[in-house]
Scaffold this active site. Sequence first.
Site, PDB file in Angstrom:
ATOM      1  N   ALA A  17       0.836  -1.208   0.000  1.00  0.00           N
ATOM      2  CA  ALA A  17       0.000   0.000   0.000  1.00  0.00           C
ATOM      3  C   ALA A  17       0.869   1.255   0.000  1.00  0.00           C
ATOM      4  O   ALA A  17       0.693   2.153  -0.841  1.00  0.00           O
ATOM      5  CB  ALA A  17      -0.915   0.003   1.221  1.00  0.00           C
ATOM      6  N   ARG A 106       5.798 -11.816  -3.024  1.00  0.00           N
ATOM      7  CA  ARG A 106       5.595 -10.475  -2.450  1.00  0.00           C
ATOM      8  C   ARG A 106       6.899  -9.678  -2.427  1.00  0.00           C
ATOM      9  O   ARG A 106       6.905  -8.469  -2.685  1.00  0.00           O
ATOM     10  CB  ARG A 106       5.026 -10.598  -1.030  1.00  0.00           C
ATOM     11  CG  ARG A 106       4.696  -9.250  -0.403  1.00  0.00           C
ATOM     12  CD  ARG A 106       4.145  -9.407   1.006  1.00  0.00           C
ATOM     13  NE  ARG A 106       3.898  -8.123   1.631  1.00  0.00           N
ATOM     14  CZ  ARG A 106       4.834  -7.363   2.187  1.00  0.00           C
ATOM     15  NH1 ARG A 106       6.088  -7.764   2.198  1.00  0.00           N
ATOM     16  NH2 ARG A 106       4.507  -6.203   2.739  1.00  0.00           N
ATOM     17  N   TYR A 194       0.070 -22.375  -5.735  1.00  0.00           N
ATOM     18  CA  TYR A 194       0.317 -21.885  -7.101  1.00  0.00           C
ATOM     19  C   TYR A 194       1.807 -21.565  -7.270  1.00  0.00           C
ATOM     20  O   TYR A 194       2.489 -21.263  -6.287  1.00  0.00           O
ATOM     21  CB  TYR A 194      -0.546 -20.658  -7.428  1.00  0.00           C
ATOM     22  CG  TYR A 194      -0.544 -19.552  -6.394  1.00  0.00           C
ATOM     23  CD1 TYR A 194       0.404 -18.540  -6.423  1.00  0.00           C
ATOM     24  CD2 TYR A 194      -1.491 -19.526  -5.381  1.00  0.00           C
ATOM     25  CE1 TYR A 194       0.395 -17.525  -5.481  1.00  0.00           C
ATOM     26  CE2 TYR A 194      -1.508 -18.516  -4.433  1.00  0.00           C
ATOM     27  CZ  TYR A 194      -0.552 -17.509  -4.493  1.00  0.00           C
ATOM     28  OH  TYR A 194      -0.563 -16.513  -3.554  1.00  0.00           O
ATOM     29  N   ASP A 271      -4.207  -2.572   4.414  1.00  0.00           N
ATOM     30  CA  ASP A 271      -4.654  -3.336   5.583  1.00  0.00           C
ATOM     31  C   ASP A 271      -4.964  -2.431   6.781  1.00  0.00           C
ATOM     32  O   ASP A 271      -5.733  -2.815   7.663  1.00  0.00           O
ATOM     33  CB  ASP A 271      -3.584  -4.356   6.002  1.00  0.00           C
ATOM     34  CG  ASP A 271      -3.659  -5.651   5.190  1.00  0.00           C
ATOM     35  OD1 ASP A 271      -4.440  -5.705   4.228  1.00  0.00           O
ATOM     36  OD2 ASP A 271      -2.921  -6.606   5.532  1.00  0.00           O
TER      37      ASP A 271
HETATM   38  C1  LIG Z   1      -2.198 -16.049   3.834  1.00  0.00           C
HETATM   39  C2  LIG Z   1      -2.341 -14.758   3.107  1.00  0.00           C
HETATM   40  C3  LIG Z   1      -2.444 -14.818   1.740  1.00  0.00           C
HETATM   41  C4  LIG Z   1      -2.628 -13.642   1.022  1.00  0.00           C
HETATM   42  N1  LIG Z   1      -2.772 -13.729  -0.319  1.00  0.00           N
HETATM   43  C5  LIG Z   1      -3.028 -12.614  -1.028  1.00  0.00           C
HETATM   44  C6  LIG Z   1      -3.202 -12.657  -2.429  1.00  0.00           C
HETATM   45  O1  LIG Z   1      -3.116 -13.717  -3.073  1.00  0.00           O
HETATM   46  N2  LIG Z   1      -3.478 -11.490  -3.105  1.00  0.00           N
HETATM   47  C7  LIG Z   1      -3.576 -10.308  -2.432  1.00  0.00           C
HETATM   48  O2  LIG Z   1      -3.862  -9.291  -3.068  1.00  0.00           O
HETATM   49  N3  LIG Z   1      -3.387 -10.223  -1.092  1.00  0.00           N
HETATM   50  C8  LIG Z   1      -3.111 -11.330  -0.369  1.00  0.00           C
HETATM   51  N4  LIG Z   1      -2.919 -11.248   0.966  1.00  0.00           N
HETATM   52  C9  LIG Z   1      -3.061  -9.959   1.669  1.00  0.00           C
HETATM   53  C10 LIG Z   1      -1.896  -9.027   1.484  1.00  0.00           C
HETATM   54  O3  LIG Z   1      -0.697  -9.666   1.759  1.00  0.00           O
HETATM   55  C11 LIG Z   1      -2.072  -7.805   2.395  1.00  0.00           C
HETATM   56  O4  LIG Z   1      -3.394  -7.356   2.344  1.00  0.00           O
HETATM   57  C12 LIG Z   1      -1.170  -6.687   1.916  1.00  0.00           C
HETATM   58  O5  LIG Z   1       0.162  -7.083   1.926  1.00  0.00           O
HETATM   59  C13 LIG Z   1      -1.328  -5.443   2.796  1.00  0.00           C
HETATM   60  O6  LIG Z   1      -0.402  -4.497   2.421  1.00  0.00           O
HETATM   61  P1  LIG Z   1      -0.194  -3.205   3.322  1.00  0.00           P
HETATM   62  O7  LIG Z   1       0.876  -2.443   2.639  1.00  0.00           O
HETATM   63  O8  LIG Z   1      -1.490  -2.560   3.602  1.00  0.00           O
HETATM   64  O9  LIG Z   1       0.307  -3.759   4.735  1.00  0.00           O
HETATM   65  P2  LIG Z   1       1.683  -4.497   5.117  1.00  0.00           P
HETATM   66  O10 LIG Z   1       2.180  -5.325   4.016  1.00  0.00           O
HETATM   67  O11 LIG Z   1       1.440  -5.120   6.432  1.00  0.00           O
HETATM   68  O12 LIG Z   1       2.717  -3.289   5.276  1.00  0.00           O
HETATM   69  C14 LIG Z   1       2.723  -2.417   6.396  1.00  0.00           C
HETATM   70  C15 LIG Z   1       4.125  -1.843   6.539  1.00  0.00           C
HETATM   71  O13 LIG Z   1       4.112  -0.866   7.560  1.00  0.00           O
HETATM   72  C16 LIG Z   1       5.243  -1.019   8.381  1.00  0.00           C
HETATM   73  N5  LIG Z   1       4.904  -0.466   9.690  1.00  0.00           N
HETATM   74  C17 LIG Z   1       3.919  -0.866  10.519  1.00  0.00           C
HETATM   75  N6  LIG Z   1       3.882  -0.114  11.621  1.00  0.00           N
HETATM   76  C18 LIG Z   1       4.878   0.815  11.494  1.00  0.00           C
HETATM   77  C19 LIG Z   1       5.343   1.875  12.313  1.00  0.00           C
HETATM   78  N7  LIG Z   1       4.782   2.152  13.504  1.00  0.00           N
HETATM   79  N8  LIG Z   1       6.380   2.634  11.875  1.00  0.00           N
HETATM   80  C20 LIG Z   1       6.950   2.376  10.659  1.00  0.00           C
HETATM   81  N9  LIG Z   1       6.556   1.377   9.845  1.00  0.00           N
HETATM   82  C21 LIG Z   1       5.532   0.600  10.261  1.00  0.00           C
HETATM   83  C22 LIG Z   1       5.463  -2.529   8.391  1.00  0.00           C
HETATM   84  O14 LIG Z   1       6.794  -2.875   8.761  1.00  0.00           O
HETATM   85  C23 LIG Z   1       5.147  -2.895   6.950  1.00  0.00           C
HETATM   86  O15 LIG Z   1       6.283  -2.807   6.116  1.00  0.00           O
HETATM   87  C24 LIG Z   1      -2.699 -12.397   1.701  1.00  0.00           C
HETATM   88  C25 LIG Z   1      -2.545 -12.332   3.098  1.00  0.00           C
HETATM   89  C26 LIG Z   1      -2.380 -13.513   3.787  1.00  0.00           C
HETATM   90  C27 LIG Z   1      -2.245 -13.420   5.279  1.00  0.00           C
END
Ligand SMILES: Cc1cc2nc3c(=O)[nH]c(=O)nc-3n(C[C@H](O)[C@H](O)[C@H](O)COP(=O)(O)OP(=O)(O)OC[C@H]3O[C@@H](n4cnc5c(N)ncnc54)[C@H](O)[C@@H]3O)c2cc1C
Length: 373
Positions: A17, A106, A194, A271
């Site tokens: 994100a 990822r 996959y 997320d």
């Molecule tokens: C089993 C499983 C399978 C999945 N399969 C899929 C799929 O096939 N397709 C799909 O689209 N999605 C899939 N997902 C979901 C997907 O992985 C997540 O929804 C997505 O990675 C979320 O991205 P994000 O950037 O919002 O959060 P995150 O990837 O959690 O990134 C958040 C970032 O913020 C950082 N952070 C947090 N708090 C702080 C702080 N206080 N200070 C500084 N940095 C901080 C963290 O270190 C991290 O790098 C799957 C999830 C799971 C659990």
Amino acid sequence: MSALENTPVTIIGAGVAGLTAACALAQRGAEVTVLERAGALREVGAGLQISPNAVRVLAALGLWERFRAISVASKRVELRDSVGRQVARLDLARHRPKDHFRMVHRARLVAMLEQAAREAGVRIELDHEVGDLPEVPLLIGADGVKSRVRPALNGAEAPFFTGQTAWRALIPAEADAPGVAQVFMGPGRHLVSYPLGAGLRNIVAVVERPDWHDEGWSLPGDPADLRAAFARFGGPVPDWLAQVESVGIWGLFRHPVAAHWQDGRRALIGDAAHPTLPFMAQGAVMAIEDAWVLAACLDSDADQARALARFQALRQPRCQQIVDAANANARNYHLRGPTRAVAHAGLRAVSRMAPTRLIERFAWLYDYDPTAV
Ligand SMILES: Cc1cc2nc3c(=O)[nH]c(=O)nc-3n(C[C@H](O)[C@H](O)[C@H](O)COP(=O)(O)OP(=O)(O)OC[C@H]3O[C@@H](n4cnc5c(N)ncnc54)[C@H](O)[C@@H]3O)c2cc1C
């Protein structure tokens, strides 16, 4: 002129994100800083399926060729029973030939986005854990399920354990592994696998069990427990599981979609706003959609508060629909006894007699074009 030209934006989190939003905002002229607590953007989470609704954003960011090079085309999704017999299939390549369904590691996606963000002039500060939220004119919380920005906008909330625990593992892919995502469904459990490219195969296995684990992604599990939980499964599953050397385990929690995504100065994406169960493979996809729509809203309206309100209005109903669909799939995959026999027979019949019907049910999901909203 873009309303974002020279606007400072601070993003917390360099996941899918945060990095996609950084690219989208910087490409429109914003001065973006990303604060990430990790010391390096290394592997977390293994495989992702990325559907066309997100690929449209990557293409609009000028990243299609790079993304194609690091990912694998998903030709079809096969639903199988626990001994490997086909129940239904979604022929993506045949029925949606113009759309790109991809599968990717990822870490490779994050590395691609990091490079693109840096090329667009984004500053990424690694090893920077945000404690108290900074007082800046525009703060984006892309900080994942344990977001600090979300409670600042919504107060304290408690997710609830779904009674499901998941393992995630990588094994070597067979040299001729077809681009197919397979779901093996048994009573109270299912396993998805996959290929990811780069010689790897992703495995996610989910079981219903009352004892629960932490929500984090990187707790180590025991491969023997995974093999025992799926000992009755057939087809390729025993072979795959025999190859698992290390495995991550975590509990699946249900969170409500956030009620408040923004307050005129701070906004949530990914997320942090809408954690989802993984059963629609849309978590990262929604994060990518959010990132584009956020940048487009801020770009087209110099009134930041109005732009952020519009962002929430555009995104919240769609994300709610996707999260609801993932919750429903959690039940459908794990049916038992007569319900399971009836449901599988129905799916087999539809798949045989009206093969496009299954995929058409998801037109609302895959036809959405974030770059056109
Ligand atoms: C089993 C499983 C399978 C999945 N399969 C899929 C799929 O096939 N397709 C799909 O689209 N999605 C899939 N997902 C979901 C997907 O992985 C997540 O929804 C997505 O990675 C979320 O991205 P994000 O950037 O919002 O959060 P995150 O990837 O959690 O990134 C958040 C970032 O913020 C950082 N952070 C947090 N708090 C702080 C702080 N206080 N200070 C500084 N940095 C901080 C963290 O270190 C991290 O790098 C799957 C999830 C799971 C659990």
